[in-house]
Structures are given as structure tokens and as C-alpha cells.
Design an enzyme around this catalytic site. Sequence first.
Site, mmCIF file in Angstrom:
data_model
loop_
_atom_site.group_PDB
_atom_site.id
_atom_site.type_symbol
_atom_site.label_atom_id
_atom_site.label_comp_id
_atom_site.label_asym_id
_atom_site.label_seq_id
_atom_site.Cartn_x
_atom_site.Cartn_y
_atom_site.Cartn_z
ATOM 1 N N HIS A 11 67.938 107.069 -36.438
ATOM 2 C CA HIS A 11 67.019 106.349 -35.565
ATOM 3 C C HIS A 11 65.826 107.283 -35.371
ATOM 4 O O HIS A 11 65.667 107.904 -34.323
ATOM 5 C CB HIS A 11 67.728 106.037 -34.236
ATOM 6 C CG HIS A 11 67.002 105.054 -33.372
ATOM 7 N ND1 HIS A 11 65.752 104.561 -33.673
ATOM 8 C CD2 HIS A 11 67.357 104.462 -32.197
ATOM 9 C CE1 HIS A 11 65.373 103.726 -32.718
ATOM 10 N NE2 HIS A 11 66.333 103.646 -31.822
ATOM 11 N N ARG B 213 64.610 96.909 -26.136
ATOM 12 C CA ARG B 213 63.667 97.994 -25.855
ATOM 13 C C ARG B 213 62.952 98.487 -27.098
ATOM 14 O O ARG B 213 61.728 98.639 -27.102
ATOM 15 C CB ARG B 213 64.392 99.160 -25.185
ATOM 16 C CG ARG B 213 64.716 98.874 -23.741
ATOM 17 C CD ARG B 213 65.258 100.091 -23.086
ATOM 18 N NE ARG B 213 66.242 100.748 -23.959
ATOM 19 C CZ ARG B 213 66.802 101.905 -23.678
ATOM 20 N NH1 ARG B 213 66.461 102.552 -22.585
ATOM 21 N NH2 ARG B 213 67.685 102.427 -24.487
ATOM 22 N N THR B 214 63.694 98.759 -28.144
ATOM 23 C CA THR B 214 63.061 99.311 -29.343
ATOM 24 C C THR B 214 62.109 98.293 -29.956
ATOM 25 O O THR B 214 61.011 98.618 -30.392
ATOM 26 C CB THR B 214 64.134 99.739 -30.366
ATOM 27 O OG1 THR B 214 65.042 100.626 -29.720
ATOM 28 C CG2 THR B 214 63.513 100.445 -31.546
ATOM 29 N N LYS C 1 74.829 82.044 -44.133
ATOM 30 C CA LYS C 1 74.780 80.858 -44.997
ATOM 31 C C LYS C 1 74.887 81.247 -46.457
ATOM 32 O O LYS C 1 74.852 80.386 -47.326
ATOM 33 C CB LYS C 1 73.469 80.103 -44.774
ATOM 34 C CG LYS C 1 73.444 79.287 -43.491
ATOM 35 C CD LYS C 1 72.085 78.639 -43.297
ATOM 36 C CE LYS C 1 71.860 78.236 -41.856
ATOM 37 N NZ LYS C 1 70.438 78.195 -41.525
ATOM 38 N N ARG D 29 65.711 97.047 -38.079
ATOM 39 C CA ARG D 29 66.902 97.466 -37.333
ATOM 40 C C ARG D 29 68.083 96.679 -37.892
ATOM 41 O O ARG D 29 67.982 95.462 -38.064
ATOM 42 C CB ARG D 29 66.693 97.158 -35.841
ATOM 43 C CG ARG D 29 67.960 97.042 -34.986
ATOM 44 C CD ARG D 29 68.666 98.337 -34.697
ATOM 45 N NE ARG D 29 67.887 99.270 -33.912
ATOM 46 C CZ ARG D 29 68.059 99.489 -32.602
ATOM 47 N NH1 ARG D 29 68.956 98.815 -31.929
ATOM 48 N NH2 ARG D 29 67.324 100.382 -31.979
#
Lengths: 332, 433
Positions: free
Chosen positions: A140, A62-63, A90, A112
Amino acid sequence: MRVAGPPARDHLLSVADLGREGIDEVMRLADSFKEVSARPIPKVPALRGKTVATLFFEASTRTRLSFETAARRLSADVMSFSASTSSLEKGESLRDTIETIDAMGVDAMVVRHRSSGVPAQVTAWTSAVVLNAGDGQHEHPTQALLDCYTIREALSERGGGEPSSDLSGLRIGIVGDIRFSRVARSNVLAFSLLGAEVTLVAPRTLLPSSLEGWPAQATPELDSVLEELDVVYLLRIQTERAGQVLLPDLDEYHSRFGLTRERAARLKPDALIMHPGPMIRGVEIAPEAAELPASLVTRQVRNGVLVRSAVLFRLLAGPGRPAVPTGEDPVA
Amino acid sequence: MPELLIRGGHVLSGGAEKRADVLVSGDAVRAVAKSIDPPAGAKVLEADGAVVAPGLVDLHTHLRQPGAEVAETVETGARAAALGGFTAVVAMPNTEPAIDDASVARDVLALGEKAACQVAVAGAITLGRRGERLAPLGELAALGITLFTDDGAGVQDGSLMRQALEYASDLKVVLAQHCEDASLAAGGHMHEGAWSSRLGIAGLSRLSEEVMLGRDIALVRALGTPMHFLHLSSAGSLALVRRAKKEGLPVTAEVTPHHLFLTDAEVASYDPVYKVNPPLREEGDVEALRRGLAEGVIDAVATDHAPHPPERKERPFDEAPFGMLGLETALAVCWTALEGRLSLGELLAAFSARPARIARLDGPAGGRQGGEVAAGAPANLVVFDPSASYLVDPGRLASRSRNTPYAGRQLKGRVRHTIYEGEPVVIEGEAQR
């Protein structure tokens, strides 16, 4: 939650970077994008030629969609960094990953990450504007902005007249897992900056170990404050964490802190019910309560695009940008 | 090796201070006198405005060899130590493999033979530092190892710790504990408090340190065996040690320079250079530790020098490893933090004589570290200018790593020269080998 130091004007890492004035400016910009979104082609050329990269190191449909839609409505190019942490596994350092993307030439990075502080760390390794799309248990900010916008819109529709970002006199209860919630940290700041009185409602095991410096009070008894609340903001209980050691079980949580039908009936008649989603019905909210007309949950999602457009515009349109986005270029 | 004349300094030794020149011949001090003419062919080191004192001894150094040579080696770590004024370090056993048997210990000791300072080794208490079975303490003690620790972790099992203390007492060695109850510490990355709550970073409570420290003090009380406590970080820990010492229990304790200088507020930058275990704590803890050192409740300053290469530190805070560099800045950091609280002589005792005694490096078998600046004494010396100040430049560090929390900070006090076994290994702040 940033409490010290000057606001970082060039990034959006914390709600504190905006301050009250900044939040109000974002609200007013979002109003103008609301008008744009009603057009047949809901686009303006404001960020044509700019590139916005979304770097989601943690999955969030959604974000991410919300930010990418917002960027496209401003005619920005969108670069979507494939979000697996495989390159890190890695052995590539976070710094190398960021510098690689920076070298591709981007104007903004929307970040994010499951770890708190990553957007702040990223600012040291790129010349792009950095927007925090949720970092660990820290903040947020755009969620808080869309929540403020949603409250502001609902109050304006109810009372008539110009929408106002002044929330003074409003009592907002944030209920649930405050301890692990980045949404709570941003919302406590945003609501209090706009003048609201914030009460945290949670068992002590779901509160941060210290509330020193938080512009909020706390109580373990939802029933003692329920009838005074103008907004009930429910947080998702992270069952994997809270359900195991911090709470006896979810049924007990529901009986003490859930918005049951009985509790919903005791709310002020015009109280607003909000939730950042995804919602677990039967835990933080009873199924019937989620369908009440006072619930703004779906509206919160819609407003996300408007607020994120406003934030991208504010940070990227440059010093000569117009006060509100204009332009009728329909093919942009 | 030519003779060496250290000229014009203030000799600080055995609690006294006097203006004197120091003549070094071979690996020993030959004369200490008000004015000595340089013998023919002697090398002269100027020490005006500086203090000449016994070389520093670090009880707590991570040299990373074997296993993590990308972060540090015995050679580079010892060079960093010499630049910091140290003439001896105790290498911690949390290498890969751990120093839990004689062959690994012998390898590290052999590397130390060629280093710019004395390299002593601490052995692991348990095999692989896993906290399950005792390491061969006797075999390691036979190599001259006198200090044992599972540092990086505490010995969780109380019964095993009791057995370790009992077994160690027969061997006349000292066990040192990294006090951290793993269940209380689980998942934490910084000090638990107002800052961790705001920053959304899982906290490491003071409790994890104090609970194990309390248990171990009870064990010492019951068994009468000596014990050393590593890197204490909280005001509560200090109170526990203070009480234990008042009872007359044979406990010693160390504190790191960073716990005397920095607080958890630094973490607001989310820079993992400030991630360290035990974590940086609050003003009140820093103040208690400073007072504890000034009052002698804390015996020694130890660096917990913990190198990590940039690629391991340039990660999200909760993924980065714990640890920061310390050797090259230790004395200046402490002098900057504590000038006015205790004399330079007292501070130097916490850096030299007392740690040498704890690690048993003060005797003939241990290199006679931390003694006096007197004729006949081994020439392990530091020349420290307490009024010079300098800016820490990570690019100039001798360590293979760069994770110093003091980058760009102005520190007061500077090591000018270091003499190890009669050889000037550092001259005017420059490593000579």
C-alpha cells in the site's frame, strides 16, 4: 514488496519503484501541495485534461476519497469505476474488465484489490499509469508515503528548521499483524529506504513465514523494545483471521502487544504513535493512549491527500512538468 | 500405410547407442541396420544428428474431457502429446464427471482410439474424488485400468487410504497419490517461503506434501502394497522416497519438468501462468530433484499437463486455477535443465521405459510401450534432436490452451518426428493429424 528488477518508473506498484530519491521528491511535492491546500480555492490546473480512474474492487472509503480529492485538486477528471466484482462473477476476466476501462481513455488507474499483485497484472492490459491503492497482503505504497510524510512533518515541527526526509537514527517499531499487512510491507521498505531502523513486533504466528531479505529485525516482546522506540506504528488486528487461529484471543493479544496506558507511559517522552486505521480500541491500543498528544492518527488522514496529489502529479504531469506545481488559475 | 524409413539417426535403445537406419512396416519395426535402402514407395524421414528412441510415455496428463473441453480435448491433448514425442499418455480422472465408473472410462478410452497417441486412463480412488467412499476399482480394473488416483487432491482420510491400498492389492493395480495434506495446504497459492512472504501471497508449505507422503510410506511399509507418488516437489520428499527405497519398499515417484526447471522467484511477476500445484519451489528443491532423477531415486518424469483457457488464468493470482501446460515442451525442458547431469539415454528411460512399467503399459495388453527399438517391436518411436534449439511460441501450441510458462524461452532439444503404431504422426515438428 519488490526486491528485484529495475524500478518501474511509469507506475507506482511498490515503494521500491520510488527508491529513496523518489520518496524524497514526493515529500517535497507534498510540501508544495500543502501550500496549495491553504488557498481559498485549493486547486491547480496541473492535470487539466487528464482522466484518473479509481478502480476499487475492494471497498475503502478513505483511500478512495483521498485519491479522488487529490486528483480534483490537480484539475483532473475523475472516473469512478463501480467497484463491485459482479462483472467478474458473471465470468468476465480481470483482463476484460481492465481493457474495457482502458478503451474509455484514461491516463491513470488507481487500483485497489483484495488480491495481491493485481496492480502489477493490470499494467500488462492498459497503457495508463497504474497506481497501487492497496493490493491484498502485498503493498500500500501511498499509505507508506503519507506515513513518512507525517513523521517528517512532526520531526520538523519539533526540531524547527527545514523538513528532512532523512530518518536515519530513528528506531521505528511496527507492531501487530505483519503477516497479512500490506501497510507493513510498504512501510518496512519506505522507512528503511529513508534510513530508519525498523523492528517488527509480533507473535510468530503473525509474522510472514520468512523475513529473508526484509530490512528489519523482529521480536515477540514489545516490552523489550518499547523504551527505545521513536515511533510506535500499530497495525490493525484483523479479527476475522488473526482472532481465530493465529492468536488464542484478543485479550491475550492486548496484554502482550497492545499499547496500554502503562506501556504508553514508558515510551520516550517524544515518541510518536501511529496507526493506519481503522483502529480497534481495546485491542491494539487502549482508548486513553489513542488520545495522547503524540498520536498522529488524524494527521495521517489529512496528509493522505497531499501525498496522493504529489504522486499523481509526479506520474502524470509529464516530462516537461515544473519542479513544483504552480499556477494561480483559480477557476481551473 | 506405406513403409517408413528413418534414416541417419542414432538408435538409442536398451542402454546402447548405434548409428542405424530403422525400417517400419505396418505397426512394427521391421529392421534396424547400419544402412537400409528405402524400399519402393517407402516414406523417408531424415534423422541425421538426432536420436531414435522408444516413444515417450506420460504418466500424468489432464485431457479435460469430459467436462472442460474449452481447455482441452482428448484429440487436442493427444496431438500436443505427439508433438512432444509421446506415444502414450495416462489421462487423469479429475474430469467432470470424474472417471470413477466404467461408463466414463469407456467414453474416454473410445475417444482415445482415434487419437494421435495411445490414451490410457487412470481411475479415481474414491467416488467423485471426494475422499469419502471407494470407487468401483474392480469394475474399472476389468477395463484394463491399472493406475488409480484422486489427483488434484490427496486422499485425506488415513483409514480410507488404508482400505484402498488393501482392496487394490487384490486387484493387482497401483494407487498413485497426490500428496497434499488439505489442512496444512488450506488457502495457499504459491510455495511458502521468502517470495510468498514478500509478495503477500498465502503459502503452500512443503509440509503439506511431506506429511502425507510420510503417512503413505508408513502405510506401504505396513501393508506391502505398491504405491506411486505423483509430482514430488520438495527436497524433503526426495529424502523420504530415498529412504523408503533403501528399505526396499515398493514405491515409485515422478517429478515434473517444471519442478526441474523453474523456481518460486517466477511468481514475482504475479503471472498466474506460474501458479501450479505443487507449487514451484526453491533452488535447493530444484537441485535435489535434479539429483534425485540423475541418481534414479525418482523413477519418471511426468508432465502434469494441465490446460486452462486464458479467461480462467487472466485473473488475480489467488483466483486463478493451478496448472500449466507441459506435453509439447517436456523433453526439451528436461534436456535444457539436465544436459551434463545425466545422459540422454538415462533421461529417455525416465520418459519411456520406467513410466511404461509403472502404468503397466509395457506389456501386450498395455500397448508394449517403452520397449526397445528392435525388429518386431511395436513402432512407437520418437526422433529427438538434442542439439537443435528453439523458441517456445505459445501461438504454435497444439493444445487448446496457452498457459505455458516457457513462452519466449529458448529450449535445447527438439522433437523432429513421432511415430505411433507405425504412422508418422509428427514430421519435422509438424502434427500430421
